[in-house]
Design an enzyme around this catalytic site. Structure first.
Site, PDB file in Angstrom:
ATOM      1  N   GLU A 173      -7.526   1.988  12.184  1.00  0.00           N
ATOM      2  CA  GLU A 173      -6.609   0.851  12.265  1.00  0.00           C
ATOM      3  C   GLU A 173      -5.310   1.193  12.988  1.00  0.00           C
ATOM      4  O   GLU A 173      -4.607   0.294  13.434  1.00  0.00           O
ATOM      5  CB  GLU A 173      -6.331   0.272  10.879  1.00  0.00           C
ATOM      6  CG  GLU A 173      -5.564   1.180   9.946  1.00  0.00           C
ATOM      7  CD  GLU A 173      -5.389   0.559   8.568  1.00  0.00           C
ATOM      8  OE1 GLU A 173      -6.276   0.748   7.723  1.00  0.00           O
ATOM      9  OE2 GLU A 173      -4.379  -0.110   8.334  1.00  0.00           O
ATOM     10  N   LYS A 230      -6.412   0.545  -2.960  1.00  0.00           N
ATOM     11  CA  LYS A 230      -5.392   1.421  -2.397  1.00  0.00           C
ATOM     12  C   LYS A 230      -5.115   2.580  -3.340  1.00  0.00           C
ATOM     13  O   LYS A 230      -5.103   2.396  -4.574  1.00  0.00           O
ATOM     14  CB  LYS A 230      -4.104   0.644  -2.161  1.00  0.00           C
ATOM     15  CG  LYS A 230      -4.257  -0.534  -1.224  1.00  0.00           C
ATOM     16  CD  LYS A 230      -4.560  -0.088   0.186  1.00  0.00           C
ATOM     17  CE  LYS A 230      -4.671  -1.266   1.134  1.00  0.00           C
ATOM     18  NZ  LYS A 230      -4.927  -0.866   2.522  1.00  0.00           N
ATOM     19  N   ASP A 263       0.882  -1.161   0.000  1.00  0.00           N
ATOM     20  CA  ASP A 263       0.000   0.000   0.000  1.00  0.00           C
ATOM     21  C   ASP A 263       0.916   1.207   0.000  1.00  0.00           C
ATOM     22  O   ASP A 263       2.106   1.082  -0.318  1.00  0.00           O
ATOM     23  CB  ASP A 263      -0.984  -0.052   1.186  1.00  0.00           C
ATOM     24  CG  ASP A 263      -0.310  -0.075   2.546  1.00  0.00           C
ATOM     25  OD1 ASP A 263       0.711   0.617   2.725  1.00  0.00           O
ATOM     26  OD2 ASP A 263      -0.806  -0.781   3.442  1.00  0.00           O
ATOM     27  N   ALA A 264       0.407   2.382   0.359  1.00  0.00           N
ATOM     28  CA  ALA A 264       1.224   3.583   0.221  1.00  0.00           C
ATOM     29  C   ALA A 264       2.411   3.626   1.185  1.00  0.00           C
ATOM     30  O   ALA A 264       3.399   4.317   0.933  1.00  0.00           O
ATOM     31  CB  ALA A 264       0.349   4.819   0.402  1.00  0.00           C
ATOM     32  N   ASN A 280      -3.788   5.017   3.287  1.00  0.00           N
ATOM     33  CA  ASN A 280      -2.760   4.563   4.236  1.00  0.00           C
ATOM     34  C   ASN A 280      -1.859   5.710   4.707  1.00  0.00           C
ATOM     35  O   ASN A 280      -0.633   5.587   4.746  1.00  0.00           O
ATOM     36  CB  ASN A 280      -1.939   3.420   3.644  1.00  0.00           C
ATOM     37  CG  ASN A 280      -2.753   2.143   3.535  1.00  0.00           C
ATOM     38  OD1 ASN A 280      -3.308   1.843   2.472  1.00  0.00           O
ATOM     39  ND2 ASN A 280      -2.869   1.408   4.623  1.00  0.00           N
ATOM     40  N   LYS A 329     -12.541  -2.544  -1.952  1.00  0.00           N
ATOM     41  CA  LYS A 329     -11.664  -1.442  -1.535  1.00  0.00           C
ATOM     42  C   LYS A 329     -10.382  -1.469  -2.345  1.00  0.00           C
ATOM     43  O   LYS A 329      -9.853  -2.550  -2.621  1.00  0.00           O
ATOM     44  CB  LYS A 329     -11.335  -1.546  -0.047  1.00  0.00           C
ATOM     45  CG  LYS A 329     -10.576  -0.334   0.489  1.00  0.00           C
ATOM     46  CD  LYS A 329     -10.668  -0.251   2.005  1.00  0.00           C
ATOM     47  CE  LYS A 329      -9.588  -1.063   2.682  1.00  0.00           C
ATOM     48  NZ  LYS A 329      -9.805  -1.115   4.144  1.00  0.00           N
ATOM     49  N   ASP A 342      -8.345   3.764   0.010  1.00  0.00           N
ATOM     50  CA  ASP A 342      -7.525   3.771   1.229  1.00  0.00           C
ATOM     51  C   ASP A 342      -6.167   4.398   0.921  1.00  0.00           C
ATOM     52  O   ASP A 342      -5.410   3.885   0.100  1.00  0.00           O
ATOM     53  CB  ASP A 342      -7.342   2.318   1.700  1.00  0.00           C
ATOM     54  CG  ASP A 342      -6.649   2.227   3.045  1.00  0.00           C
ATOM     55  OD1 ASP A 342      -6.218   3.266   3.590  1.00  0.00           O
ATOM     56  OD2 ASP A 342      -6.533   1.093   3.560  1.00  0.00           O
ATOM     57  N   HIS A 376     -11.143  -2.735  10.837  1.00  0.00           N
ATOM     58  CA  HIS A 376      -9.981  -3.138  10.039  1.00  0.00           C
ATOM     59  C   HIS A 376      -9.536  -4.513  10.552  1.00  0.00           C
ATOM     60  O   HIS A 376      -9.528  -4.755  11.761  1.00  0.00           O
ATOM     61  CB  HIS A 376      -8.864  -2.120  10.237  1.00  0.00           C
ATOM     62  CG  HIS A 376      -7.534  -2.555   9.711  1.00  0.00           C
ATOM     63  ND1 HIS A 376      -6.565  -3.131  10.517  1.00  0.00           N
ATOM     64  CD2 HIS A 376      -7.014  -2.503   8.468  1.00  0.00           C
ATOM     65  CE1 HIS A 376      -5.501  -3.406   9.779  1.00  0.00           C
ATOM     66  NE2 HIS A 376      -5.739  -3.047   8.532  1.00  0.00           N
TER      67      HIS A 376
END
Ligand code: MG
Length: 365
Positions: free
Chosen positions: A250, A169, A21-22, A200, A167, A198, A300
């Site tokens: 989360e 990213k 993810d990021a 992140n 969902k 998301d 989460h």
């Protein structure tokens, strides 16, 4: 009933292929956990989830500092035990992070014991609310390192499997690329599917304000973790300015931090994670707090859903649960989704028991 032994463990379950993810690259999902043995032969199992880094420190906290407090205790005195561990020797260096996540593992194992003694799945032991209909949304097709082609293929397949929520990213170095990917996904899945994005924590407030507004046109169900999770003030600004609801939780450790987010209107979907907030005892308090503000709870899944399915099924304001199937194969009673809905477990306990073969295979401590 008395606790006679406490044994920590660490498992690393491979993620194939690795995802990003990021801010995270994950090749394995870590389970830093504990087995609590009682004089009546019932064994409780609890764990917290990691990206397979630092989990040996969580295990060490359990062995070196929590074990001595637990031996001889009645596992049904879970709230007293929680207070004693939280405000004990580790309080000086704790309150969040390693010690708090170690407490999550212990607390979950104790609730597992209580439900096993009652011969009920945890969701019934806690007081059942939704026996058949937990809506699942799928996160496992929208990773940031997926090419656009793979992203579109995966989200399309997820929808074909019966999921009505997806969902993905975002948080690419150039947000224009995120915009193009979200646009393509919305086109591929159609207008009737719930789509969440998301970040992140990757965006600044200015990036979030600009690109959050631009992305509104894709009818997003929520914008998740746009900013640094300690920055309540700027999340509040975003929640006020954007027409997309803000989801987070989360990385929020305590009911006090959730209280401030919730009371200030800085969060609209509460993603409280039992592996982050020191277990079921604190999770239930956060869910109750959210209920008093009429806010939905959509956890989460740091536990990958095994425990959260029980919590959502027993909580009136919990509306939906994330689905990521990375570790389900290692459990005696794994999470099961059928046509976009969780099928609830019937075995006594918290669905945390791990098959002996996988316990051995993936054990690193
Ligand atoms: Mg997230």
């Amino acid at each position: 009933m008395k606790i006679i032994d406490v044994e920590s463990f660490v498992l690393h379950v491979p993620i194939t292929p690795p995802i990003t993810d990021a801010i995270n690259v994950a090749t394995h999902w870590g389970l830093a956990g504990v087995r609590i043995f009682t004089d009546e032969g019932i064994i409780g199992c609890g764990y917290t989830g990691t990206t397979a880094f630092g989990d040996e420190m969580i295990a060490k906290t359990i062995d070196q500092y929590y074990r001595e407090v637990l031996i001889g205790k009645d596992p049904f005195m879970v709230k007293e035990i929680w207070d004693e561990l939280r405000f004990g020797k580790m309080h000086w260096i704790g309150r969040a992070g390693v010690t708090h996540m170690a407490l999550a593992a212990v607390d979950i194992a104790l609730w597992d014991i209580m439900a096993k003694v009652a011969k009920q799945p945890l969701w019934k032991y806690l007081g059942g609310h939704k026996p058949k209909k937990i809506k699942a949304y799928n996160t496992n097709g929208g990773w940031l390192n997926w090419s656009k082609d793979r992203l579109l293929k995966d989200v399309t397949e997820i929808v074909e499997q019966g999921f009505s929520g997806v969902k993905m990213k975002v948080g690419k170095p150039n947000p224009k690329e995120d915009y193009d990917r979200v646009k393509a996904v919305r086109k591929a899945i159609g207008d009737d599917i719930t789509l969440m994005i998301d970040v992140n924590q990757m965006w600044s407030i200015n990036t979030a304000m600009t690109w959050g507004k631009k992305l509104e046109e894709f009818d997003l169900f929520w914008l998740e973790e746009p900013l640094n999770p300690d920055d309540i003030l700027n999340h509040k600004k975003l929640a006020n300015e954007l027409n997309v609801p803000i989801a987070l939780g989360e990385h929020v450790y305590t009911k006090y931090a959730f209280r401030d987010y919730i009371h200030q209107g800085a969060v609209e979907y509460v993603q409280v994670d039992v592996t982050r907030v020191a277990g079921i005892t604190e999770w239930l308090q956060v869910a109750g707090l959210a209920a008093a503000y009429d806010l939905p709870v959509c956890p989460h899944v740091g536990d990958m859903g095994q425990i959260h399915q029980h919590l959502v099924a027993s909580t009136q304001n919990a509306t939906m649960l994330e689905y990521i199937p990375w570790i389900r194969h290692i459990f005696v009673e794994p999470i099961q989704v059928d046509n976009g809905y969780y099928v609830l477990p019937e075995m006594p306990g918290a669905s945390t028991d791990i098959l002996p073969g996988y316990f051995k295979k993936y054990r690193v401590k």
